[in-house]
Design a protein around this motif. Structure first.
Motif, short mmCIF file in Angstrom:
data_model
loop_
_atom_site.label_atom_id
_atom_site.label_comp_id
_atom_site.label_asym_id
_atom_site.label_seq_id
_atom_site.Cartn_x
_atom_site.Cartn_y
_atom_site.Cartn_z
N VAL A 48 0.83 -1.20 0.00
CA VAL A 48 0.00 0.00 0.00
C VAL A 48 0.87 1.25 0.00
N LEU A 49 1.90 1.26 0.82
CA LEU A 49 2.75 2.45 0.97
C LEU A 49 3.80 2.57 -0.12
N ASP A 50 4.07 1.49 -0.85
CA ASP A 50 5.09 1.46 -1.89
C ASP A 50 6.46 1.83 -1.33
N VAL A 51 6.82 1.18 -0.20
CA VAL A 51 8.13 1.41 0.40
C VAL A 51 9.07 0.27 0.01
N PRO A 52 10.38 0.55 -0.08
CA PRO A 52 11.32 -0.49 -0.51
C PRO A 52 11.85 -1.37 0.61
N PHE A 53 11.70 -0.96 1.89
CA PHE A 53 12.36 -1.68 2.98
C PHE A 53 11.44 -1.84 4.20
N TYR A 54 11.85 -2.77 5.07
CA TYR A 54 11.24 -2.92 6.38
C TYR A 54 12.34 -3.28 7.38
N THR A 55 12.00 -3.23 8.69
CA THR A 55 12.94 -3.54 9.77
C THR A 55 12.22 -4.36 10.83
N PHE A 56 12.98 -5.15 11.61
CA PHE A 56 12.33 -5.95 12.66
C PHE A 56 13.28 -6.28 13.80
N HIS A 57 12.68 -6.56 14.98
CA HIS A 57 13.32 -7.33 16.04
C HIS A 57 12.89 -8.79 15.88
N ASP A 58 13.71 -9.70 16.40
CA ASP A 58 13.35 -11.11 16.28
C ASP A 58 12.02 -11.42 16.95
N ARG A 59 11.74 -10.82 18.10
CA ARG A 59 10.49 -11.11 18.79
C ARG A 59 9.28 -10.44 18.14
N ASP A 60 9.50 -9.48 17.24
CA ASP A 60 8.38 -8.92 16.48
C ASP A 60 7.85 -9.93 15.48
N ILE A 61 8.77 -10.65 14.86
CA ILE A 61 8.36 -11.53 13.76
C ILE A 61 7.99 -12.93 14.23
N ALA A 62 8.55 -13.37 15.37
CA ALA A 62 8.34 -14.75 15.81
C ALA A 62 8.16 -14.80 17.32
N PRO A 63 7.30 -15.69 17.81
CA PRO A 63 7.05 -15.77 19.25
C PRO A 63 8.17 -16.48 19.99
N GLU A 64 8.26 -16.20 21.27
CA GLU A 64 9.16 -16.96 22.14
C GLU A 64 8.62 -18.38 22.28
N GLY A 65 9.53 -19.36 22.27
CA GLY A 65 9.13 -20.75 22.42
C GLY A 65 9.38 -21.25 23.83
N ASP A 66 9.26 -22.56 23.99
CA ASP A 66 9.50 -23.19 25.29
C ASP A 66 10.99 -23.47 25.43
N GLY A 67 11.73 -22.45 25.85
CA GLY A 67 13.18 -22.57 25.98
C GLY A 67 13.89 -21.91 24.81
N LEU A 68 15.21 -21.78 24.95
CA LEU A 68 16.01 -21.06 23.96
C LEU A 68 15.98 -21.75 22.60
N ALA A 69 16.19 -23.06 22.56
CA ALA A 69 16.26 -23.76 21.29
C ALA A 69 14.96 -23.60 20.50
N ALA A 70 13.82 -23.74 21.17
CA ALA A 70 12.53 -23.58 20.49
C ALA A 70 12.33 -22.15 20.01
N THR A 71 12.77 -21.19 20.80
CA THR A 71 12.65 -19.79 20.40
C THR A 71 13.46 -19.52 19.14
N LEU A 72 14.68 -20.02 19.09
CA LEU A 72 15.53 -19.80 17.92
C LEU A 72 14.95 -20.51 16.69
N ARG A 73 14.36 -21.68 16.88
CA ARG A 73 13.71 -22.37 15.75
C ARG A 73 12.56 -21.53 15.20
N ASN A 74 11.79 -20.93 16.09
CA ASN A 74 10.69 -20.07 15.65
C ASN A 74 11.21 -18.91 14.80
N THR A 75 12.29 -18.30 15.26
CA THR A 75 12.87 -17.16 14.52
C THR A 75 13.30 -17.59 13.13
N ARG A 76 13.99 -18.72 13.05
CA ARG A 76 14.45 -19.20 11.74
C ARG A 76 13.28 -19.57 10.83
N ALA A 77 12.25 -20.19 11.40
CA ALA A 77 11.11 -20.60 10.59
C ALA A 77 10.38 -19.39 9.99
#
Length: 431
Positions: free
Chosen positions: A90-119
């Motif tokens: 809609v805005l016709d912008v070329p870029f976006y930005t994020f924190h890891d927790r913006d895009i993916a939820p925290e999981g049950d422990g560190l390993a699960a959280t990192l898997r969510n981020t990668r997925a």
């Protein structure tokens, strides 16, 4: 279907348009100083305020509800990405930005959280390929969870340091995978509340080591973009270690990182540090560490980070002028680290906020470009320092004795000369 699916892409219609969902100043294909406005401004929408912020404040419950804020967390993350890329369209912008927790939820422990981020990173890659929108920068949220209440890199608990290192590694991996142009280190709680329980030197050394580890890893994986630090003077921590541009440069020099790390500067943070935005840009350029800009404004009547969309071109013109004097944006961009107000609860309010902010940035940039093209500021500044060009001037002596002797031998005393401040302020106002 998303909240924005029925909205057309916003187009440039010129200064006379009355269409609230059209650009009056931002013509992305207009060529200025040899580049298009799209290339100059490198506009970016941030994930956190735009798609995570729910209107809550310290005195009130959430006021903003979006479809992706409920339901199974990973399904909600994908729905959020769908809505985000629709807004980018809609805005016709070329870029976006994020924190890891913006895009993916925290999981049950560190390993699960990192898997969510990668997925979710994989899903964002698909969205980027389909839309042509690119990632300006990614970063890790090392401040929201209670584990970070005493900092991340500076935390007195080494387990938190290690957790933070794993989190940043994955966020940088995802940023690299998505072709991010930069990676940001935002030290939201890297500081202290009281020296009564703080070993300040230890914490600074920890932060220096942490950043060194990130820089080393960046080189090992071939991440070409710079690491950016975003200075912030206060809130939430009373004494932030990354107070302003000059403080961060001293930190980088002390730990030998000034060649690998640059700055992401924010107008609101400059105000809280007691500076103007243009001052922070000028300092970063002077030290060779200018990187990128967040263009959210603050409220001078309030002493905290209000993160409002820009609404006054005059507040940005001189900052953009300093940016252009330093060569303009390269890998960096203009990121809208801004949130709609608590009473602006409709999805269309988010569109209006960005359209207005983008137009203000374009208007300010065009004024700054006219100042550069017309030489109305460069000429008087050059003239003011012209005396330093004389090869035989007393001040060019190699030692203090030589400078003093040459000054004493001069028959004429130096006379004050006008700085012409009001004349130059008028030049800016009339640009």
């Amino acid at each position: 279907m998303t909240l924005f699916s029925d909205l057309p892409t916003v187009r440039f219609e010129g200064p006379e348009t009355t269409n609230p969902l059209a650009y009056r100043h931002y013509d992305p294909d207009r060529v200025v100083l040899g580049r298009t406005l799209r290339q100059h401004l490198r506009l970016a929408v941030c994930y956190w305020h735009s798609f995570v912020m729910n209107g809550a404040d310290p005195f009130g419950a959430p006021t903003i509800a979006r479809p992706w804020m409920t339901g199974e967390p990973m399904a909600a993350a994908r729905a959020k990405a769908d809505a985000a890329f629709d807004l980018f369209r809609v805005l016709d912008v070329p870029f976006y930005t994020f924190h890891d927790r913006d895009i993916a939820p925290e999981g049950d422990g560190l390993a699960a959280t990192l898997r969510n981020t990668r997925a979710v990173g994989d899903y964002l890659g698909e969205k980027q390929a389909a839309s042509g929108v690119a990632l300006l920068w990614g970063t890790a949220n090392l401040f929201s969870h209670p584990r970070f209440m005493a900092g991340a890199a500076t935390n007195p608990d080494p387990d938190v340091f290690a957790w933070s290192a794993a989190t940043v590694k994955t966020a940088l991996d995802v940023t690299h995978q998505l072709g991010g142009a930069n990676y940001v280190m935002w030290g939201g709680r890297e500081g202290y509340e009281t020296l009564l329980n703080t070993d300040l030197k230890r914490e600074l050394d920890q932060m220096g080591r942490f950043l060194s580890l990130v820089v080393d890893y960046k080189h090992r994986i071939g991440f070409a973009g710079p690491i950016l630090i975003e200075p912030k003077p206060k809130e939430p921590t009373k004494h932030q270690y990354d107070f302003d541009a000059a403080t961060v440069y001293g930190f980088l020099r002390h730990y030998g990182l000034e060649k690998d790390v640059k700055l992401n500067l924010e107008e609101n943070h400059a105000l809280l540090a007691g500076h103007s935005f243009e001052h922070e840009v000028a300092v970063a350029n002077a030290y060779g560490i200018f990187g990128s800009l967040d263009v959210n404004r603050g409220d001078p009547l309030l002493g905290w980070d209000t993160d409002q969309f820009p609404s006054d071109a005059s507040q940005l013109t001189l900052a953009f002028h300093e940016m252009l004097k330093g060569g303009g944006l390269t890998t960096g961009g203009l990121n809208f680290d801004a949130k709609i107000r608590r009473q602006s609860i409709d999805a269309e309010d988010l569109v209006h906020a960005h359209v207005g902010g983008i137009d203000i940035c374009a208007e300010a940039f065009l004024k700054a470009a006219r100042l550069v093209e017309g030489g109305g500021l460069a000429g008087p500044v050059s003239e003011r320092y012209a005396g330093w060009s004389a090869p035989d001037h007393a001040a060019r002596g190699a030692t203090l004795e030589e400078v003093a002797a040459a000054a004493e031998a001069r028959a004429v005393s130096p006379q004050p000369r006008s700085g012409r401040q009001e004349r130059l302020e008028t030049v800016v106002a009339r640009a």
